[in-house]
Design an enzyme around this catalytic site. Structure first.
Site: not given
Ligand code: GLA
Length: 379
Positions: A209, A316, A344, A133, A103-104, A207, A279
């Site tokens: 999906y 997340q 996540e 990431h 994440n950020r 991560h 998100d």
């Molecule tokens: C995470 C982030 C999202 C996005 C995805 C990848 O889940 O929180 O905002 O960046 O990864 O696309």
């Protein structure tokens, strides 16, 4: 009668070979070479219930995860591609291990023990640069070393990677191992370990999906979701946590009781518009560091269920808001808006810049150990 006997004999052979497979360590098979010529291998884990997980050494990416539905019909419930080249070209972290920091991180910068470290700003939500990431070449884009493992009633694969001091701007040589296990309870267990020779932030996550109807079969809005979290970390316009841990009460983020993802995904609440849907990082009720149930997902048509348990303090929930039909998946179908979701497990986003959040700093002499379990079933 003869036909029946033949069918029975074939079934017995099939059951025997599945058992034989489950009782041995999986062997590597070639999956191609990266653009720079590095060979990549794939490992296949199976159980006798028809679950099959394939993971490759590039990014420790889960390529597919076959799971039976309530009638026994098997579908691949993870989004992804067929070829290595497609993963290298453009992937929104499909099935990958994310690191060094998931994440950020605001402004691509943090301070630790009096030094300031600068990271790549590879993401700009709301026009605000941040590091996402792990930066430009995170753990999802490197080739890991791997070995097949045999457990008690389970098969596994252990991935190892040495992230060198200074890689992507992070301090310290970080030795990482991530082990995937698949057992007879249809649990995909992810075990993380890391050590370092300098203090560094570390936040590793998976991560994948998911779409419990099967990848490429439309949106995930009809899945029901429950998250064991009374609080979440609200974000600003740059999708960076403000530092607050806010109650979910009365918001679209209240998943304490199961309801569909679609129910309030288009809510005009500020947090939902900032996130473009779900998100957000949820502050799990379990902050003990021991393994506990965190989320439960159910897809009514197939009857498939997914329970996520983790030792991590946060999760997340991302509902695929950035999928827009540009990417086509392994069965050739376009991945449209919200065609997959991620859960996540993690430390909180931007925690190196928030002393009020659980610390994500790993120091020399300590070993990071975390576990997340994805358990599949039907109901
Ligand atoms: C995470 C982030 C999202 C996005 C995805 C990848 O889940 O929180 O905002 O960046 O990864 O696309």
């Amino acid at each position: 009668m003869i036909l029946n006997q033949t069918a029975a004999a074939l079934a017995a052979v099939a059951a025997f070979s599945t058992l034989a497979m489950a009782s041995s360590a999986p062997a590597p098979e070639p999956f191609g070479r990266t653009a720079d010529g590095t060979p990549v291998e794939v490992y296949t884990l199976t159980n006798s219930r028809g679950v099959k997980l394939r993971a490759m050494t590039y990014g420790a990416i889960v390529l597919s995860l076959d799971v039976p539905d309530k009638k026994g019909a098997v579908a691949d419930v993870t989004l992804g591609y067929k070829t290595l080249a497609e993963y290298e070209k453009a992937s929104p972290y499909f099935g990958a291990i994310v690191g060094r920091f998931g994440n950020r991180i605001a402004g691509g910068q943090f301070s630790l023990d009096g030094s300031t470290y600068k990271l790549a700003n590879n993401n700009t939500p709301g026009g605000k640069p941040c590091s996402l990431h792990g930066g430009n070449k995170g753990f999802d884009k490197v080739v890991w070393k791997a070995e097949g493992l045999k457990g008690d009633g389970s098969q596994g694969v252990r991935f190892r990677y040495l992230s060198k001091d200074g890689e992507e701007g992070y301090p310290g040589n970080l030795q990482v191992s991530v082990t995937y296990w698949l057992n007879e309870n249809s649990e995909w267990r992810v075990e993380y370990e890391a050590t370092t020779d300098k203090a560094t932030p570390v936040n590793l996550t998976q991560h994948a999906y998911f779409n419990l109807k099967g990848e490429g079969s439309g949106d995930i809005l009809g899945h029901t979701l429950q998250i064991a979290a009374s609080k979440f970390t609200p974000v600003n316009e740059g999708m960076i946590p403000t530092g607050e841990m806010r109650s979910v009460e009365g918001t679209a983020l209240d998943f304490r009781n199961a309801r569909t993802v679609g129910d309030r995904v288009n809510s005009k609440e500020e947090q939902m518009t900032l996130g473009g849907g779900y998100d957000h990082n949820f502050v799990l009720d379990n902050q003990s560091g021991s393994l506990a149930s965190a989320a439960f997902v159910f897809e009514p048509a197939s009857g498939r269920t997914l329970e996520v348990s983790t030792t991590e303090p946060g999760i997340q929930f991302y509902c695929g808001n950035f999928l827009d039909g540009t990417l086509s998946g392994k069965s050739g179908k376009k991945y449209e808006h919200r065609n997959g979701f991620c859960l996540e497990s993690q430390h909180f986003p931007d925690s190196p810049n928030h002393s009020e959040f659980p610390s994500s700093i790993l120091r020399p002499g300590k070993t990071l150990r975390n576990t997340t379990v994805f358990k599949f079933g039907v109901k």
